[in-house]
Motif scaffolding. Structure first.
Motif, PDB file in Angstrom:
ATOM      1  N   LEU A  53       0.826  -1.196   0.000  1.00 40.36           N
ATOM      2  CA  LEU A  53       0.000   0.000   0.000  1.00 40.36           C
ATOM      3  C   LEU A  53       0.864   1.252   0.000  1.00 40.36           C
ATOM      4  O   LEU A  53       2.071   1.191   0.276  1.00 40.36           O
ATOM      5  CB  LEU A  53      -0.900  -0.007   1.235  1.00 40.36           C
ATOM      6  CG  LEU A  53      -1.843  -1.210   1.364  1.00 40.36           C
ATOM      7  CD1 LEU A  53      -2.474  -1.252   2.737  1.00 40.36           C
ATOM      8  CD2 LEU A  53      -2.905  -1.188   0.273  1.00 40.36           C
ATOM      9  N   GLU A  93      -3.366 -10.223   4.409  1.00 40.66           N
ATOM     10  CA  GLU A  93      -2.011  -9.728   4.590  1.00 40.66           C
ATOM     11  C   GLU A  93      -1.340 -10.536   5.695  1.00 40.66           C
ATOM     12  O   GLU A  93      -1.984 -10.931   6.670  1.00 40.66           O
ATOM     13  CB  GLU A  93      -2.039  -8.241   4.979  1.00 40.66           C
ATOM     14  CG  GLU A  93      -2.753  -7.356   3.981  1.00 40.66           C
ATOM     15  CD  GLU A  93      -2.983  -5.951   4.522  1.00 40.66           C
ATOM     16  OE1 GLU A  93      -2.608  -5.680   5.682  1.00 40.66           O
ATOM     17  OE2 GLU A  93      -3.563  -5.133   3.784  1.00 40.66           O
ATOM     18  N   LEU A 116      -5.154   2.390  -0.284  1.00 45.27           N
ATOM     19  CA  LEU A 116      -5.229   1.613  -1.518  1.00 45.27           C
ATOM     20  C   LEU A 116      -5.312   2.580  -2.694  1.00 45.27           C
ATOM     21  O   LEU A 116      -6.237   3.391  -2.763  1.00 45.27           O
ATOM     22  CB  LEU A 116      -6.455   0.706  -1.482  1.00 45.27           C
ATOM     23  CG  LEU A 116      -6.615  -0.262  -2.653  1.00 45.27           C
ATOM     24  CD1 LEU A 116      -5.532  -1.327  -2.631  1.00 45.27           C
ATOM     25  CD2 LEU A 116      -8.002  -0.906  -2.641  1.00 45.27           C
ATOM     26  N   ALA A 152      -7.825   3.510   3.202  1.00 50.97           N
ATOM     27  CA  ALA A 152      -6.868   2.502   3.679  1.00 50.97           C
ATOM     28  C   ALA A 152      -5.623   2.431   2.794  1.00 50.97           C
ATOM     29  O   ALA A 152      -5.038   1.375   2.608  1.00 50.97           O
ATOM     30  CB  ALA A 152      -7.544   1.137   3.778  1.00 50.97           C
ATOM     31  N   HIS A 209      -7.088  -6.416   4.894  1.00 49.96           N
ATOM     32  CA  HIS A 209      -7.122  -5.000   4.565  1.00 49.96           C
ATOM     33  C   HIS A 209      -8.538  -4.516   4.861  1.00 49.96           C
ATOM     34  O   HIS A 209      -9.528  -5.249   4.694  1.00 49.96           O
ATOM     35  CB  HIS A 209      -6.783  -4.802   3.085  1.00 49.96           C
ATOM     36  CG  HIS A 209      -6.783  -3.371   2.644  1.00 49.96           C
ATOM     37  ND1 HIS A 209      -7.929  -2.735   2.235  1.00 49.96           N
ATOM     38  CD2 HIS A 209      -5.791  -2.454   2.553  1.00 49.96           C
ATOM     39  CE1 HIS A 209      -7.645  -1.487   1.894  1.00 49.96           C
ATOM     40  NE2 HIS A 209      -6.345  -1.288   2.085  1.00 49.96           N
TER      41      HIS A 209
END
Length: 555
Positions: free
Chosen positions: A212, A353, A248, A246, A363
């Motif tokens: 990320l 993850e 992304l 988040a 996530h």
């Protein structure tokens, strides 16, 4: 250009595009020396995005794969495999880097979307090779029909040529291998949501696992799309917006685009929309399914096996962020080995993850999607059972932790037995058995016969469920002996009744009859006539079954 040499041969000097060598030629001869038109070297790379941001460390890692001197090619074919979760920017990074190094490969750049994760059918290597061969000036009539021959021709054409090949959105190594050049003069870049372990192990691919964006990179991406003025006008809200995305990249791009297309709506209002948990993924919908967060997650979900998909859904019920193997086994009601294998599959597909200690986590946006899948695809009864199991598991962990808090041997032995019995209720035999054995040992040491009997009773039940009759009988006999020493007649009835049925299962009716008759004697002395009637019925059945047979020892 030619003359007749001694010995009747032809002599030729100079250069030409077409040469005909013959002996005696009669008639008029015309040789067409015009050049055959060829297509230019292919340059199929997609355009780079205007808002590419960050990734400096990843670009350095990619660039380190290349030889320092363009004149010296590597000893083997370079394959860079860029892997990562949906929406993390694999294609964006691969395309950006490919354009930066394009001049190193003057003989062309080939590109294909292999549709490994999309709404389209996964691309077959045969048609892809046909497209590549046409781009390399092979006429349709000369393109072989079968995949193996096409792959061989492709490798032949690229021998000693410097060509960059970008294989985007790959599904498996098997899909990729026919598309690999054979010589080290070319470079292959692969992107995939899979970790492509097979391509790394067999073909020497160099992996880049894309993570990320950092806090700084996330804010920089918002600025590149929404503009500095808009972000600077609400810095706190903009930071919150990046947090709800988040980090992304796909989510950040969609959020920034919503800022742009809603110039009169405050960023704080967008954050309020996004903060509503049930609407979180709705915020990231777009008119283009290729860029909607829910849609790109769904392609990964649909690629899972039924068992892995069920595990993905159930994990959304996990009550703490860090997911471990024993808790996963308890949640799904499966063995630890099966839990480990399924967690690994989800990790390999970048739906989980990794965390230290063989643990995993979701996530935030993937967790929101898993929750939606749970509600849509998992029956309510299955959800309720999973919740009961995971609640029981965390109660078991509390009980097990409580075993070390006692200062007396009796207190510790009792806590061990309670934790073991709780685990036994949920069929967690590998957890229950060590606790019950330790409890039995401590109770025996301090001469608490009833406590030892209860621990052995639990062990007998555990081995019964595991269909280990010999061990079941051993512990039930010990339980009966301990209860007799403690003069606990009710508990003795329980142990002897279970022992009789265990002997019957083991095929020794004589021993079964003896234990059940002993049970009857105690029950009658206690006035438990209803229970005694049940034991009499069982005894009659065992006696009838045993009539034609002689007793035999337990094998």
């Amino acid at each position: 250009m030619t003359d007749r040499a001694q010995g009747g041969g032809n002599r030729y000097a100079g250069t030409a595009q077409k040469v005909v060598q013959a002996g005696t030629v009669f008639g008029g001869i015309r040789i067409d020396t015009s050049k055959v038109p060829l297509l230019p070297a292919p340059n199929q790379l997609p355009a780079t995005v205007a808002h590419f941001t960050g990734r400096e460390a990843d670009l350095r890692q990619l660039h380190s794969l290349l030889p320092d001197d363009d004149a010296h090619e590597p000893a083997t074919l370079l394959i860079s495999a860029i892997a990562g979760m949906a929406g993390v920017g694999k294609t964006t990074l691969a395309t950006y880097w490919a354009h930066r190094i394009r001049d190193r490969y003057p003989n062309g750049a080939l590109y294909v979307n292999l549709q490994g994760y999309s709404n389209e059918k996964v691309a077959d290597p045969g048609p892809v090779l046909g497209s590549f061969l046409r781009a390399l000036n092979v006429p349709d009539a000369e393109i072989p029909a079968d995949v193996a021959s096409r792959a061989a021709l492709f490798r032949s054409l690229l021998t000693e040529r410097r060509v960059l090949v970008l294989l985007d959105n790959a599904a498996t190594p098997e899909q990729i291998r026919p598309l690999l050049p054979g010589s080290p003069s070319s470079l292959v870049i692969v992107t995939s949501r899979s970790r492509l372990s097979g391509l790394i192990a067999r073909n020497g691919a160099r992996p880049i696992f894309l993570g990320l964006l950092s806090d700084t990179e996330a804010m920089r991406l918002l600025r590149r799309i929404a503009g500095d003025a808009r972000i600077d006008s609400e810095p706190t809200a903009a930071t919150a917006l990046a947090g709800y995305c988040a980090h992304l990249p796909l989510a950040l791009c969609i959020a920034a685009a919503r800022v742009v297309v809603n110039p009169h709506k405050a960023i704080e209002e967008l954050v309020a929309e996004l903060s509503a948990e049930r609407n979180r993924l709705d915020f990231f919908n777009t008119e283009d399914e290729e860029t909607a967060v829910r849609a790109v997650f769904s392609w990964s979900y649909r690629s899972l096996s039924p068992d892995a998909a069920k595990m993905f859904r159930l994990l959304s019920l996990y009550p703490v962020p860090v997911i471990d193997i024993p808790g996963t086994a308890a949640l799904a009601g499966i063995s630890k080995k099966s839990a480990r294998d399924l967690l690994r599959l989800l990790f390999d597909g970048h739906l989980l993850e990794s965390q230290p200690g063989s643990a995993y986590r979701f996530h935030d946006l993937v967790l929101a999607y898993a929750s939606e899948c749970l509600e849509a695809d998992e029956p309510p009864s299955s959800r309720a059972e999973a919740l009961q199991r995971i609640s029981g598991w965390h109660e078991y962990l509390r009980l097990r932790e409580h075993t070390v808090a006692h200062t007396t041997e009796w207190g510790r032995a009792t806590a061990l037995r309670q934790a073991g019995e709780h685990a036994l209720f949920f069929h967690w035999h590998d957890e229950a058995i060590p606790l019950l054995k330790e409890s039995a040992t401590i109770f025996s040491t301090i001469r608490d016969h009833r406590g030892a009997g209860l621990a052995h009773l639990g062990l007998g039940e555990a081995y019964r469920k595991l269909d280990q009759q010999h061990r079941c009988i051993q512990h039930l006999q010990k339980a009966a002996d301990e209860f007799a020493k403690a003069n606990c007649r009710v508990d003795s009835c329980t142990a002897l009744h279970k022992l009789g049925k265990a002997w019957a299962r083991a095929g020794n009716p004589g021993k079964a009859q003896g234990a059940l008759q002993h049970t009857l004697q105690i029950m009658e002395s206690l006035g438990k006539t209803a229970d005694a009637d049940l034991v009499l019925k069982e005894l009659a059945e065992i006696t009838a079954d045993a009539a034609p047979h002689r007793d035999r020892p337990l094998e």
